[in-house]
Design an enzyme around this catalytic site. Structure first.
Site, short mmCIF file in Angstrom:
data_model
loop_
_atom_site.label_atom_id
_atom_site.label_comp_id
_atom_site.label_asym_id
_atom_site.label_seq_id
_atom_site.Cartn_x
_atom_site.Cartn_y
_atom_site.Cartn_z
N TRP A 64 12.93 -12.75 -6.65
CA TRP A 64 11.87 -13.32 -5.82
C TRP A 64 11.93 -14.86 -5.82
O TRP A 64 10.96 -15.51 -5.49
CB TRP A 64 10.51 -12.86 -6.32
N CYS A 109 10.43 -5.39 -3.00
CA CYS A 109 9.74 -4.10 -3.04
C CYS A 109 10.18 -3.12 -1.96
O CYS A 109 10.34 -1.93 -2.22
CB CYS A 109 8.23 -4.30 -3.00
N HIS A 155 2.71 -4.62 -0.33
CA HIS A 155 3.58 -4.07 -1.36
C HIS A 155 4.00 -2.68 -0.92
O HIS A 155 3.19 -1.90 -0.41
CB HIS A 155 2.87 -4.01 -2.71
N ASP A 187 6.36 4.04 -7.93
CA ASP A 187 6.73 2.66 -7.62
C ASP A 187 7.92 2.26 -8.49
O ASP A 187 7.86 2.31 -9.72
CB ASP A 187 5.54 1.73 -7.90
N ASN A 244 -7.88 -0.44 -4.70
CA ASN A 244 -9.34 -0.35 -4.64
C ASN A 244 -10.06 -1.20 -5.68
O ASN A 244 -11.21 -0.95 -5.98
CB ASN A 244 -9.79 1.11 -4.79
N ASP A 284 -12.08 -4.48 -6.98
CA ASP A 284 -12.88 -5.56 -6.42
C ASP A 284 -12.32 -6.88 -6.92
O ASP A 284 -11.80 -6.97 -8.04
CB ASP A 284 -14.34 -5.44 -6.86
N GLU A 331 -17.10 5.77 -2.47
CA GLU A 331 -16.14 4.73 -2.86
C GLU A 331 -16.70 3.88 -4.01
O GLU A 331 -15.98 3.55 -4.96
CB GLU A 331 -15.83 3.84 -1.65
N TYR A 342 5.31 -13.07 -0.80
CA TYR A 342 4.52 -11.89 -0.44
C TYR A 342 3.93 -11.18 -1.64
O TYR A 342 3.01 -10.37 -1.52
CB TYR A 342 5.39 -10.91 0.38
#
Length: 802
Positions: free
Chosen positions: A352, A388, A447, A470, A510, A512, A564, A633
């Site tokens: 990267w 990625c 990603h 991943d 998800n 915060d 959620e 990115y």
């Protein structure tokens, strides 16, 4: 007497008879004992030896009949393969009594029924490649007609794992020679089992094919198979004559074959889905930001020449034992680790830095084929370089090649949680300046990872289906750079205590974004939170088309819904900051950034709109601080290119729109690979001390390569395509290279264009000779230092040669 050919269906092979061939129809010469002893043998003894070799061996060990083997596992033809029939004696009656197997045809050609029924005819190989749990056929060439009343046929198959050096792993690689089924003591990987109930029953049907099964299965179904992980293995005959078994079994729906077991770990219903997630050798990978989603075509090429061998080579390098290759959870976890290189010399080395000397720029790749071929060809040396989307593309290739339904998935505004808090934390000092050494969490513009389909018997019911995997090396899992498989159902509900690596994936989609300010006593107070900061427009290619489909709903409930919020708070109770939601903060002033159309284009001024709204019945005043920085990115900031301070006064219920402009001259020499920038806004409302914070990433759109086919395309005949490009920058592009490839059209081919003047048009013509008929895709990408993510694709309809 003329011979007879029989077809044997199911996981079995011929054994314990003279003349069983080690290869497709090619007999291996028999090993003889000393000629003097042969000459002295009487006619009766010769008849006895041919009619009942097992009994004869016990009566007299002077004669070597060790060429008889227990099963056809297709040896290398030297010491472990079966032998040819003994030479006829000239005694017609004796020769008629002797039953020998002259050869075995595994029906492994692309046009044969095995390849067609197993949907493996696209593999560029003449090996027998079959899917576990599905019946297949073998043809036997016998020395005389088979009589089910007087003749017995014993078949046995066992798994053989061959290492890359050609040596076999453990004793499982040997074909045992025994005179009796009762004397054979099987290894744990063999299909053969002792005992009357366990031994498979062989039944000759009225068409001359032989089926096997248990007494409970025979007659119960049109086809007979044996259920169970140990009994049902996938066998693949390699070019040295040894047999590999696959790591995944039957992946076809009922419309693909008969005899499929719905209990299989990677079973997936739906023919369209299977064609997409297993058989489709091209796809789309998405990048950019959620407001400017870009797409590029990727050649997975799982059926291309040498790719199956390369995938098996990756498994061999992982040193996963044979017993672990039947569990897709284990295989996927191993592949996740082996695609990256940091701790196990895997396929790809990540980079990267922006400096790709000694390798290929990640943006220049447009497919997995050359990467896997190079890794195999160079004996396991990591290929340079990947990011990625490259890691994801190669992972899709390997898992599809091994039979696991897999897709590449892109998450926009993807969080990278480094402290297992399951929140994305941003720290400020007493003066609201960022504390850089504490801000290790980041949010990537996008990603790319993978989803693969499987049951999860190791998890509670309901956790099967799509699993996130991943291969990009970010954080270690049990000491190795890998991630997953993590159940999407567990991620969606916040059950982050379920394996594998569910907390990390949950935070990516998800978490915060929590803003913290340092107090005078060096403690930190939560001053603001963004509940919709990450996990936007999670995207994958649609089934049966090149359209993008949004699968965000599979990863989380609708933002702001009660479900959620419950999932987020449930997850955070298992993180390193379980009390983060104990003190909610009221808000009456909002700030957001808006972008018109598709957003700014490369080479021009970037224009955005800042919207500030007062939702209260009282006036509000604030000072907004803005700064924009060039960003990788991955969310790592490179340099700040512009700072501003803006005073804003709002009347009750008033909304103000502020025009924000970044001139081209301020960013032209600062951009990195993805041409991405991050705009950060922060401020404090004077009347309420409410903190305002917003981070918006955007990219500068680049042009496409336009590919136009010239004339009709036919197999074996040269055809052409015209590639055009316009330089969008007011400067010269240096050392431009266009890389072209297409599965069934041509291998990867670099076209050196050289320098391209500002706003100049470039046209090149590519010539190629198609090798496969049907609808193919020609893919091109542009590689140069000043401009990246320029690519194009064209559909080529290839006709059969005239």
């Amino acid at each position: 007497m003329p011979g007879e050919r029989l077809s044997i269906r199911d996981n079995a092979a011929v054994g314990r008879f003279h003349g069983v061939s080690a290869s497709n129809g090619q007999a291996v010469p028999e090993r003889h004992t000393e000629s003097k002893m042969k000459k002295e043998e009487s006619g009766c003894r010769r008849w006895f030896r041919r009619a009942c070799p097992c009994c004869f061996r016990r009566q007299n060990s002077s004669y070597d009949v060790s060429g008889d083997v227990d099963g056809v596992a297709a040896g290398d033809g030297e010491n472990e393969g079966p032998t040819t029939p003994l030479t006829p004696t000239g005694d017609t009656e004796l020769d008629e009594l002797t039953l020998a197997v002259r050869s075995v045809d595994l029906l492994s050609r692309k046009s044969d029924r095995n390849k067609k029924e197993h949907h493996t005819d696209q593999y560029n190989s003449d090996q027998l490649i079959i899917r576990r749990g599905q019946t297949f056929q073998i043809e036997l060439d016998l020395s005389r007609p088979f009589n089910p009343n007087t003749d017995k046929l014993h078949l046995e198959m066992k798994t053989v794992i061959e290492l890359t050096s050609g040596a076999e792993r453990g004793s499982e690689g040997e074909i045992r020679r025994n005179s009796s089924l009762k004397q054979y003591k099987p290894l744990h990987d063999t299909v053969y089992m002792e005992g009357e109930k366990e031994l498979k029953e062989y039944v000759l049907n009225d068409t001359g094919r032989i089926y096997y099964g248990t007494e409970k299965q025979i007659g119960a179904h049109d086809t007979v198979y044996m259920e169970g992980e140990k009994e049902l293995k996938e066998y693949v005959l390699n070019d040295t004559g040894r047999i590999y078994y696959g790591t995944e079994k039957q992946i076809g729906a009922r419309t693909w074959n008969f005899g499929q077991s719905s209990d299989d770990t990677v079973y997936m219903e739906g023919e369209k889905e299977l064609k997409e997630y297993v058989l489709n050798d091209t796809g789309r990978i998405y990048y950019g930001t959620e407001k400017q989603i870009g797409a590029r075509t990727w050649n997975f090429g799982q059926f291309d020449e040498g790719i199956l061998e390369a995938c098996l080579f990756v498994l061999d390098n992982s040193e996963v034992p044979p017993s672990g290759r039947g569990d897709p959870v284990n295989v996927v976890r191993v592949i996740s680790a082996m695609i990256n290189s940091p701790d196990d010399l895997g396929v790809l080395e990540g980079n990267w830095s922006g400096n790709y000397a000694g390798g290929t720029s990640p943006t220049a790749w447009s497919g997995s084929v050359e990467i896997l071929r190079q890794y195999h060809r160079e004996g396991g040396t990591p290929v340079k370089y990947g990011q990625c989307w490259v890691f994801s593309g190669v992972t899709t290739t390997v898992l599809r090649c091994l039979g696991i339904p897999t897709r590449s998935v892109t998450n926009f505004q993807s969080a990278h949680d480094t402290d297992v808090s399951l929140t994305t934390d941003v720290y400020f000092d007493e003066n609201m300046e960022p504390i850089h050494h504490l801000n290790s969490d980041s949010v990537w513009n996008f990603h790319v990872w993978n989803d693969c389909w499987m049951a999860r018997p190791d998890l509670p019911p309901g956790m099967g289906g799509w699993q996130a995997v991943d291969s990009t090396p970010q954080e270690t899992s049990h000491g190795t750079f890998r991630c997953g498989p993590a159940s999407l159902a567990a991620i969606r509900s916040g059950q982050v205590y379920l394996k594998f690596d569910t907390p990390f994936v949950f935070a990516e989609v998800n978490s915060d974004k929590i803003y913290w300010q340092r107090n005078l006593d060096c403690t930190f107070s939560q001053i603001h939170s963004e509940k919709k900061a990450v996990g936007h427009c999670i995207s994958t290619k649609a089934v049966g088309s090149d359209e993008r489909v949004d699968i965000t709903h599979l990863y989380k409930y609708p933002e702001g819904s009660e479900e959620e919020r419950i999932a987020v708070e449930t997850a955070c109770r298992y993180g390193s900051k379980p009390d983060v939601y104990s003190s909610p903060i009221a808000e009456d002033v909002r700030v957001e950034v808006m972008m018109e159309g598709e957003g700014p284009r490369m080479g021009g001024d970037a224009q955005l709109k800042i919207v500030v709204k007062n939702t209260s019945s009282q006036p509000r005043r604030t000072t907004l601080h803005s700064q924009v920085a060039v960003m990788y990115y991955t969310g790592v900031l490179k340099d700040t290119v512009k700072k501003d301070t803006l005073n804003v006064e709002l009347n009750p219920q008033e909304e103000k729109i502020i025009e924000w402009v970044l001139p081209y001259t301020q960013y032209q020499n600062q951009l990195v690979d993805q041409a991405a920038l991050m705009l950060t806004l922060s401020g404090r409302v004077s009347e309420t001390q409410q903190v305002l914070a917003n981070q918006t990433s955007f990219r500068l759109r680049t042009p496409d390569l336009n590919i136009e086919p010239i004339g009709e395309a036919y197999v074996g005949k040269e055809t052409s395509a015209k590639i055009t490009f316009t330089n969008p920058l007011p400067c010269t592009l240096r050392n431009v290279v266009i890389r072209v490839e297409g599965l069934g059209l041509r291998d990867l081919h670099p076209i050196r264009v050289g320098d391209v003047s500002k706003h100049a048009n470039v046209t090149v013509t590519e010539h190629f000779i198609p090798t496969i008929a049907g609808k193919r895709k020609l893919v091109a990408s542009l590689d140069c230092r000043q401009l990246t993510q320029v690519h194009g694709v064209a559909d080529i309809d290839v006709h059969e040669s005239q």
